[in-house]
Design a protein around this motif. Structure first.
Motif, mmCIF file in Angstrom:
data_model
loop_
_atom_site.group_PDB
_atom_site.id
_atom_site.type_symbol
_atom_site.label_atom_id
_atom_site.label_comp_id
_atom_site.label_asym_id
_atom_site.label_seq_id
_atom_site.Cartn_x
_atom_site.Cartn_y
_atom_site.Cartn_z
ATOM 1 N N THR A 115 0.823 -1.204 0.000
ATOM 2 C CA THR A 115 0.000 0.000 0.000
ATOM 3 C C THR A 115 0.858 1.256 0.000
ATOM 4 O O THR A 115 0.529 2.241 -0.662
ATOM 5 C CB THR A 115 -0.926 0.008 1.232
ATOM 6 O OG1 THR A 115 -1.669 -1.203 1.238
ATOM 7 C CG2 THR A 115 -1.880 1.184 1.193
ATOM 8 N N ALA A 116 1.978 1.198 0.743
ATOM 9 C CA ALA A 116 2.823 2.383 0.867
ATOM 10 C C ALA A 116 3.441 2.791 -0.462
ATOM 11 O O ALA A 116 3.907 3.918 -0.606
ATOM 12 C CB ALA A 116 3.915 2.140 1.901
ATOM 13 N N PHE A 117 3.458 1.891 -1.439
ATOM 14 C CA PHE A 117 4.060 2.226 -2.732
ATOM 15 C C PHE A 117 3.031 2.522 -3.813
ATOM 16 O O PHE A 117 3.374 2.691 -4.974
ATOM 17 C CB PHE A 117 4.991 1.101 -3.189
ATOM 18 C CG PHE A 117 6.259 1.043 -2.399
ATOM 19 C CD1 PHE A 117 7.255 1.988 -2.602
ATOM 20 C CD2 PHE A 117 6.443 0.075 -1.441
ATOM 21 C CE1 PHE A 117 8.425 1.956 -1.866
ATOM 22 C CE2 PHE A 117 7.616 0.030 -0.701
ATOM 23 C CZ PHE A 117 8.607 0.982 -0.910
ATOM 24 N N LYS A 118 1.741 2.554 -3.437
ATOM 25 C CA LYS A 118 0.717 2.794 -4.454
ATOM 26 C C LYS A 118 0.266 4.244 -4.476
ATOM 27 O O LYS A 118 0.371 4.943 -3.478
ATOM 28 C CB LYS A 118 -0.508 1.913 -4.164
ATOM 29 C CG LYS A 118 -0.310 0.484 -4.570
ATOM 30 C CD LYS A 118 -1.517 -0.316 -4.199
ATOM 31 C CE LYS A 118 -1.199 -1.779 -4.380
ATOM 32 N NZ LYS A 118 -2.179 -2.616 -3.685
ATOM 33 N N ARG A 170 -8.472 1.078 -6.979
ATOM 34 C CA ARG A 170 -8.769 0.136 -8.047
ATOM 35 C C ARG A 170 -8.513 -1.294 -7.571
ATOM 36 O O ARG A 170 -9.320 -2.179 -7.736
ATOM 37 C CB ARG A 170 -7.912 0.466 -9.272
ATOM 38 C CG ARG A 170 -8.596 0.145 -10.582
ATOM 39 C CD ARG A 170 -7.890 0.812 -11.738
ATOM 40 N NE ARG A 170 -6.450 0.771 -11.592
ATOM 41 C CZ ARG A 170 -5.662 1.850 -11.696
ATOM 42 N NH1 ARG A 170 -6.157 3.002 -11.940
ATOM 43 N NH2 ARG A 170 -4.366 1.764 -11.558
ATOM 44 N N ASP A 171 -7.373 -1.492 -6.943
ATOM 45 C CA ASP A 171 -7.015 -2.849 -6.553
ATOM 46 C C ASP A 171 -6.161 -2.817 -5.283
ATOM 47 O O ASP A 171 -4.945 -2.759 -5.343
ATOM 48 C CB ASP A 171 -6.237 -3.511 -7.700
ATOM 49 C CG ASP A 171 -5.844 -4.934 -7.355
ATOM 50 O OD1 ASP A 171 -6.372 -5.473 -6.356
ATOM 51 O OD2 ASP A 171 -5.005 -5.495 -8.089
ATOM 52 N N PRO A 172 -6.823 -2.851 -4.103
ATOM 53 C CA PRO A 172 -6.075 -2.703 -2.848
ATOM 54 C C PRO A 172 -5.021 -3.789 -2.625
ATOM 55 O O PRO A 172 -4.001 -3.533 -1.999
ATOM 56 C CB PRO A 172 -7.167 -2.800 -1.773
ATOM 57 C CG PRO A 172 -8.437 -2.521 -2.474
ATOM 58 C CD PRO A 172 -8.258 -2.971 -3.891
ATOM 59 N N THR A 173 -5.262 -4.994 -3.155
ATOM 60 C CA THR A 173 -4.339 -6.069 -2.821
ATOM 61 C C THR A 173 -3.266 -6.327 -3.875
ATOM 62 O O THR A 173 -2.351 -7.098 -3.640
ATOM 63 C CB THR A 173 -5.098 -7.388 -2.576
ATOM 64 O OG1 THR A 173 -5.968 -7.602 -3.687
ATOM 65 C CG2 THR A 173 -5.887 -7.342 -1.298
ATOM 66 N N GLY A 174 -3.386 -5.689 -5.045
ATOM 67 C CA GLY A 174 -2.449 -6.005 -6.127
ATOM 68 C C GLY A 174 -1.063 -5.409 -5.911
ATOM 69 O O GLY A 174 -0.802 -4.722 -4.919
ATOM 70 N N MET A 175 -0.169 -5.695 -6.882
ATOM 71 C CA MET A 175 1.170 -5.128 -6.809
ATOM 72 C C MET A 175 1.126 -3.661 -7.241
ATOM 73 O O MET A 175 0.339 -3.297 -8.109
ATOM 74 C CB MET A 175 2.112 -5.888 -7.763
ATOM 75 C CG MET A 175 2.478 -7.276 -7.311
ATOM 76 S SD MET A 175 3.417 -7.254 -5.781
ATOM 77 C CE MET A 175 5.010 -6.718 -6.400
ATOM 78 N N PRO A 176 1.960 -2.814 -6.648
ATOM 79 C CA PRO A 176 2.024 -1.430 -7.115
ATOM 80 C C PRO A 176 2.658 -1.370 -8.502
ATOM 81 O O PRO A 176 3.465 -2.241 -8.848
ATOM 82 C CB PRO A 176 2.903 -0.739 -6.067
ATOM 83 C CG PRO A 176 3.624 -1.834 -5.370
ATOM 84 C CD PRO A 176 2.805 -3.069 -5.496
ATOM 85 N N GLU A 177 2.290 -0.340 -9.298
ATOM 86 C CA GLU A 177 2.830 -0.257 -10.656
ATOM 87 C C GLU A 177 4.302 0.133 -10.654
ATOM 88 O O GLU A 177 5.059 -0.251 -11.520
ATOM 89 C CB GLU A 177 2.014 0.749 -11.482
ATOM 90 C CG GLU A 177 0.746 0.115 -12.058
ATOM 91 C CD GLU A 177 -0.353 1.136 -12.319
ATOM 92 O OE1 GLU A 177 -0.036 2.331 -12.423
ATOM 93 O OE2 GLU A 177 -1.521 0.711 -12.392
ATOM 94 N N SER A 178 4.679 0.958 -9.672
ATOM 95 C CA SER A 178 6.102 1.301 -9.579
ATOM 96 C C SER A 178 6.446 1.508 -8.115
ATOM 97 O O SER A 178 5.576 1.773 -7.291
ATOM 98 C CB SER A 178 6.392 2.577 -10.365
ATOM 99 O OG SER A 178 5.747 3.646 -9.719
ATOM 100 N N PHE A 179 7.736 1.362 -7.815
ATOM 101 C CA PHE A 179 8.148 1.516 -6.420
ATOM 102 C C PHE A 179 8.795 2.874 -6.188
ATOM 103 O O PHE A 179 10.010 3.003 -6.162
ATOM 104 C CB PHE A 179 9.100 0.386 -6.027
ATOM 105 C CG PHE A 179 8.395 -0.920 -5.837
ATOM 106 C CD1 PHE A 179 7.879 -1.249 -4.590
ATOM 107 C CD2 PHE A 179 8.229 -1.812 -6.886
ATOM 108 C CE1 PHE A 179 7.207 -2.444 -4.398
ATOM 109 C CE2 PHE A 179 7.554 -3.007 -6.714
ATOM 110 C CZ PHE A 179 7.053 -3.324 -5.470
ATOM 111 N N GLY A 180 7.967 3.918 -6.086
ATOM 112 C CA GLY A 180 8.507 5.241 -5.799
ATOM 113 C C GLY A 180 8.300 5.580 -4.339
ATOM 114 O O GLY A 180 7.552 4.907 -3.636
#
Lengths: 313, 287
Positions: free
Chosen positions: B48-51, B58-68
């Motif tokens: 969550t911290a990377f989303k 849209r998708d609370p459990t999925g992978m974040p698109e990028s790690f910023g």
């Protein structure tokens, strides 16, 4: 100072008071902020003290207790909170005890990776209620959260912490156990490490299997750890309430006694607290909680020392 | 450690028993199942911290698109975070230092029995664990001292630790008495003896007490709600709860904030696990 032991060989004369003089700050602080206030709780419970400075305080005898137990709808809520505290204690103690024991038995088996698992299961203990609570609020996100997604596989939807009081209450039990099972586990593990390996060896030679080893070697010799955990879990869960504050707030149908003391004494909203609350009444409630803890702990203690006699003679 | 190692070599010497592998698989699967409950919330927090917020909705459990690290930056700048963190550090360091120093000076003469009534004094520290909660009169005390809503008042609440005294007393008892005598013969003063000779000898116990006490202060939430109303004085735990009530469902920066608060605890834990565990199990097994 004459109170110094004669085996004391450091400086003579007035300097020999050094141990006492250096001990005093710590000890006086202890009396001032811990023992004194603790005993004064009983005194305050007979007054109408508020949280406002300068307002005169008067004695009102047993009125706080009377009101807490017998007057109006509030007293029914109080009794309900008391019963709920006992439920909370029962479920947390039994499940946490069993879960902690299971983890300890598995991690005592010299498998690879036990260190990793032990660290993982102990981790929540050091995090504190704010982090524990927020982590689980996110984990139990009703729309699209991991638990919700998993539950929806079985066609089950729930609001979790925001749902029916019973459900919210049950989830607080889960988080409470999750947060503290690590302590139970390490106490069991420490107890298991004191059991000599040769006892297992000889029991194995006699043909004992896994369950029999546990039943006849581990369990009886684990008695001190069992008793400690039982008492710690019972006392801890009777007094626990802070996760309620972080997870669900002061909601009707979910309060336990500890939270009630806080809410009456300091206001009901977690964010904004005014000091105009009924501290005498809250003190009476906390004496009530104290008596409950004392009675249950004493009964447990009797049971526990009988067990100790039986197993350790 | 050595006993554990001996035990494991013994286990290797023992002839392999039939059916040994099956229970091992069973153990691992139970451990694996249990660890879902522990890794799950942590992983969810991390993801969550990377989303971004839309991504999260849209998708609370999925992978974040990028790690910023945008959320961490946002969390840091939004809610007086540096000031909260500074407050927590001040409270923890000051209170722990005073508490440990005074505790050693209380524990040493008690452990040695250097004055009459030292046994009773120890008992007073032990029964404290069973006394009623001091919450209400403590509040009245701080209020009447005029220390409500002040740093000094808040620190005052954390200056004693009865369990710490018990741990220290037990450890000091293991230091031979002859040491006192010979140091005294050599003309060493009492204060210097305790600080320069006893303290280094009981370092493990001091580490345990320090770490446990510091963790307790760092994690404290309720006392900060009771005693502090000025948000310039809030410790970080309180700041986090304020953050939550203001930013409600804006989970990504909130999760980042939780992670920032968690990091020092995690590091402390990984390095000092031994002391923390020994403190929490102190006396438990002896019964």
């Amino acid at each position: 100072m004459a109170i110094i032991d004669r085996k004391y060989l450091f400086d003579k004369g007035w300097k020999s008071a050094a141990p006492i003089a250096l001990l005093l700050p710590g000890f006086l602080l202890y009396l001032l902020i811990a023992v004194g206030p603790s005993l004064a709780t009983a005194v305050y419970s007979f007054t109408d003290a508020t949280g406002i400075r300068g307002i005169p305080v008067s004695w009102i005898g047993f009125e706080n207790y009377d009101e807490f137990l017998f007057i109006g709808a509030a007293s029914r809520d109080n009794i309900a909170a008391l019963v709920r505290t006992i439920y909370f204690c029962f479920f947390v103690t039994t499940i946490q005890f069993g879960f902690g024991l299971l983890l300890a038995v598995l991690l005592n088996r010299k498998l690879k990776g036990t260190k990793f698992f032990r660290t993982l299961f102990f981790l929540p203990v050091i995090l504190g209620v704010a982090i524990q609570g927020l982590m689980w609020k996110l984990f139990l996100l009703p729309r699209g959260g991991p638990v919700a997604e998993f539950a929806s596989l079985f066609g089950w939807t729930s609001e979790f912490l925001g749902g029916q009081p019973r459900q919210a209450f049950a989830w607080v039990i889960v988080v409470q156990i999750w947060a503290n099972a690590g302590i139970t586990m390490v106490i069991f593990l420490a107890g298991m490490q004191t059991i000599p390996e040769r006892l297992y060896e000889s029991a194995r030679i006699d043909g004992a299997g896994g369950w029999q080893l546990f039943r006849h070697v581990t369990w009886p010799l684990l008695t001190p750890a069992v008793n400690t955990n039982l008492l710690l879990n019972i006392i801890g869960s009777l007094q626990a309430w802070q996760l309620f504050l972080v997870l669900i707030g002061y909601r009707p149908g979910t309060q336990v006694l500890g939270y009630l003391v806080f809410a009456e004494g300091f206001g009901q909203v977690s964010g904004e607290v005014t000091t105009a609350f009924r501290q005498g009444y809250a003190a009476a409630a906390s004496i009530g909680l104290f008596i409950l803890v004392l009675v249950i702990a004493l009964v447990t203690n009797v049971f526990v020392s009988r067990r100790e006699e039986k197993f350790l003679g | 450690m050595t006993t554990a190692r001996q035990a494991s070599t013994q286990a290797k010497d023992r002839p392999r028993r039939r059916g040994f592998r099956r229970p091992r698989i069973g153990s691992y699967s139970i451990l694996g199942l249990c660890s879902i409950l522990y890794i799950g919330p942590l992983l969810m927090l991390l993801l969550t911290a990377f989303k971004t917020l839309p991504e999260f909705f849209r998708d609370p459990t999925g992978m974040p698109e990028s790690f910023g690290f945008e959320n961490f930056v946002e969390a840091w700048s939004l809610a007086k975070f540096p000031s909260y963190l500074m407050n927590s550090v001040i409270y923890t360091v000051v209170a722990t230092t005073i508490c440990v120093l005074t505790s050693v000076l209380v524990a040493f003469p008690i452990a040695r029995g250097y004055f009459k009534g030292s046994k009773q004094m120890l008992t007073l520290y032990v029964i404290a664990l069973f006394l009623p909660p001091a919450l209400i009169p403590q509040f009245q005390l701080i209020l009447n001292l005029g220390l409500f809503n002040s740093r000094a008042g808040y620190i005052l609440l954390f200056l004693v630790n009865p369990i710490g005294i018990i741990i220290l007393v037990n450890q000091i008892k293991a230091v031979p008495r002859e040491l006192d005598e010979s140091a005294a013969m050599d003309g060493c003063g009492y204060y210097r003896f305790v600080l320069k000779i006893i303290v280094p000898l009981i370092r493990p116990a001091i580490a345990t007490v320090t770490v446990l006490h510091a963790i307790g202060i760092w994690n404290e939430l309720v006392l900060s709600i009771i005693y502090l109303t000025n948000d310039d004085l809030f410790p970080i735990t309180r700041g986090l709860i304020v953050f939550e009530s203001v930013y409600g469902s804006n989970w990504p920066p909130l999760a980042a904030a939780v992670l920032i608060l968690m990091t020092p605890m995690l590091l402390l834990f990984l390095f000092l696990q031994r002391y923390i565990v020994s403190g929490l199990t102190a006396g438990a097994v002896k019964g």
